[in-house]
Design a protein around this motif. Structure first.
Motif, PDB file in Angstrom:
ATOM      1  N   CYS A  38       0.926  -1.124   0.013  1.00  0.00           N
ATOM      2  CA  CYS A  38      -0.131  -0.060  -0.007  1.00  0.00           C
ATOM      3  C   CYS A  38       0.796   1.426  -0.067  1.00  0.00           C
ATOM      4  N   CYS A  78       0.303   3.265   3.778  1.00  0.00           N
ATOM      5  CA  CYS A  78       0.796   2.575   4.982  1.00  0.00           C
ATOM      6  C   CYS A  78       1.907   1.529   4.734  1.00  0.00           C
ATOM      7  N   CYS A 125      -7.027  -1.241   0.752  1.00  0.00           N
ATOM      8  CA  CYS A 125      -5.952  -1.441   1.774  1.00  0.00           C
ATOM      9  C   CYS A 125      -6.779  -1.875   2.979  1.00  0.00           C
ATOM     10  N   CYS A 131      -5.472   0.951   6.003  1.00  0.00           N
ATOM     11  CA  CYS A 131      -5.734   2.195   5.902  1.00  0.00           C
ATOM     12  C   CYS A 131      -6.780   2.690   5.094  1.00  0.00           C
TER      13      CYS A 131
HETATM   14 ZN   LIG Z   1      -2.803   1.104   3.389  1.00  0.00          ZN
END
Ligand SMILES: [Zn+2]
Ligand SMILES: [Zn+2]
Length: 427
Positions: free
Chosen positions: A15, A18, A35, A38
């Motif tokens: 991701c 994050c 994701c 996040c």
């Molecule tokens: Zn993420």
């Protein structure tokens, strides 16, 4: 079903917000993968993405030519008329001694959208016929970097504000280029919606897989911030940089000096915000009498004329958004420096919003460039740009760079350090 995803070793994606490493799965048509940690958008599945993007891009190129050759707006006052094209705002700003603004408007409203369209066509035409053009990865990387700087839809909003401001002063006639411009924006938004970057990246080189990651155990794995590829960070001599094996972008575990750089940009923008609001952004000379306007006095004038919706829009885009952006970035910087693990997901969303809304503050700059080009009737009526506009444009651009230099993965690093075992695999 997507072949690239369905067959072969299970591909992985990190991701970009994050850093969490996740499996890529085949998605239903029109589906999107977010994701798990996040909530950021990871990748989407679009039907005939390449074909649709290509057709829309070619249509956009035709509209671009029309929008840039024919008259855009005609301003008529007391029997005098002044016709402007898309580029005459740039020329008037340059002639008025405001070359930084002229360059900025030229780049964001014309050059960057054109380069974006051409580079998409360069990559997508051969891809449509099953070939890879030379340097495809590098060109596509540039298209991804250019996206936030193509601001035609913001320019259109500037046209609307300028139109409202002038409508009770004089007669305005819409030109054919303006209609082509509106069509161009609609087609470009559709092209962006049809374009799925990961589909292209997969064709330019497969995503790293679970098997590879197993072999890399114990080594430092980083994710490319540009194409979300995972790779092993090579052991480098001091000052050397590692490059993504797929797109060639410089790879770092985190953006270098992210916090210090973002702070420097936030402080600079905050300082410039003061002259941007105190100095006049333009002067309207009407039958020999001139009155300088600041951003706030422009808003007051709109309220005085009963144009509430436009006044609110300008107030929000020019005064509220920059302040909220600076406060938001300051908040993110302080919480990251304190290694706070408070509301990680909400802070990630805050960052996402800051990244998206910044460009809309350019409305006032575009409006000024349109007014300056249109109202150029000597002693009857003239609008001249003011030095406050340069300060304001600098605030918008610097805050955009500030949000780009902030690494959102830093927000989640606090959780990693707090509980290393419970945290999922991270890059
Ligand atoms: Zn993420
Ligand atoms: Zn890459």
């Amino acid at each position: 079903m997507n072949d690239a995803v369905a067959s072969g070793p299970l591909p992985l994606i990190a991701c970009h917000e994050c850093g969490t490493v996740q499996h890529m799965r085949a998605l239903p048509e029109g589906g999107a993968a977010r994701c798990a940690r996040c909530g950021a958008m990871l990748y989407r599945q679009r039907r005939d993405s390449i074909e649709h993007t290509l057709l829309l891009t070619l249509a956009a190129l035709i509209l671009f030519v029309i929008a840039n050759t024919f008259p855009f707006l005609t301003f008529e006052l007391e029997g005098n008329a002044d016709t402007s094209t898309l580029l005459s705002g740039v020329r008037s700003l340059y002639e008025g001694g405001m070359w930084p603004l002229a360059v900025l408007v030229l780049l964001t409203a014309t050059v960057v959208p054109l380069v974006w369209l051409l580079s998409v066509a360069y990559v997508f035409v051969p891809l449509q016929f099953g070939r890879l053009p030379g340097g495809a990865a590098r060109v596509f990387r540039v298209t991804e970097l250019l996206r936030p700087w193509a601001m035609m839809e913001v320019y259109l909003l500037g046209v609307i504000v300028a139109y409202v401001k002038l409508s009770d002063l004089a007669r305005l006639e819409l030109g054919i280029a303006l209609f082509a411009f509106v069509g161009l924006i609609i087609v470009m938004i559709a092209a962006e919606a049809a374009l799925e970057p990961h589909e292209i990246w997969r064709r330019l080189g497969p995503q790293a897989s679970v098997r590879q990651l197993g072999r890399w155990r114990g080594r430092s794995v980083v994710s490319c911030h540009n194409c979300d590829q995972l790779a092993v960070m090579p052991r480098l001599p001091a000052r050397a940089t590692a490059h993504c094996p797929r797109c060639g972008a410089t790879m770092h575990r985190r953006k270098p000096n992210s916090i210090a750089r973002t702070w420097a940009l936030v402080v600079t923008a905050a300082i410039l915000y003061i002259p941007a609001n105190l100095l006049p952004v333009m002067t309207v000379v009407y039958f020999g009498r001139g009155e300088p306007d600041t951003i706030l006095s422009g808003v007051k004038e709109l309220i005085g004329a009963g144009m509430w919706p436009v006044a609110l829009l300008v107030f929000f885009a020019s005064i509220t958004v920059p302040v909220l952006k600076l406060l938001g970035l300051t908040f993110l910087l302080i919480t990251v420096q304190r290694r706070s693990s408070w509301r990680l997901r909400d802070r990630s969303v805050t960052y996402r919003i800051i990244e998206q809304v910044g460009r809309w503050s350019m409305v006032d700059i575009f409006m000024i460039s349109i007014l300056v080009a249109l109202v150029n009737l000597g002693t009857i009526a003239t609008i001249e740009p003011g030095v406050g506009a340069i300060c304001f444009a600098a605030v918008v651009i610097i805050t955009m760079f500030a949000s780009m230099s902030f690494d959102p993965r830093l927000i989640w690093d606090a959780e990693e350090s707090r509980d290393a075992r419970r945290t999922p695999l991270r890059a």
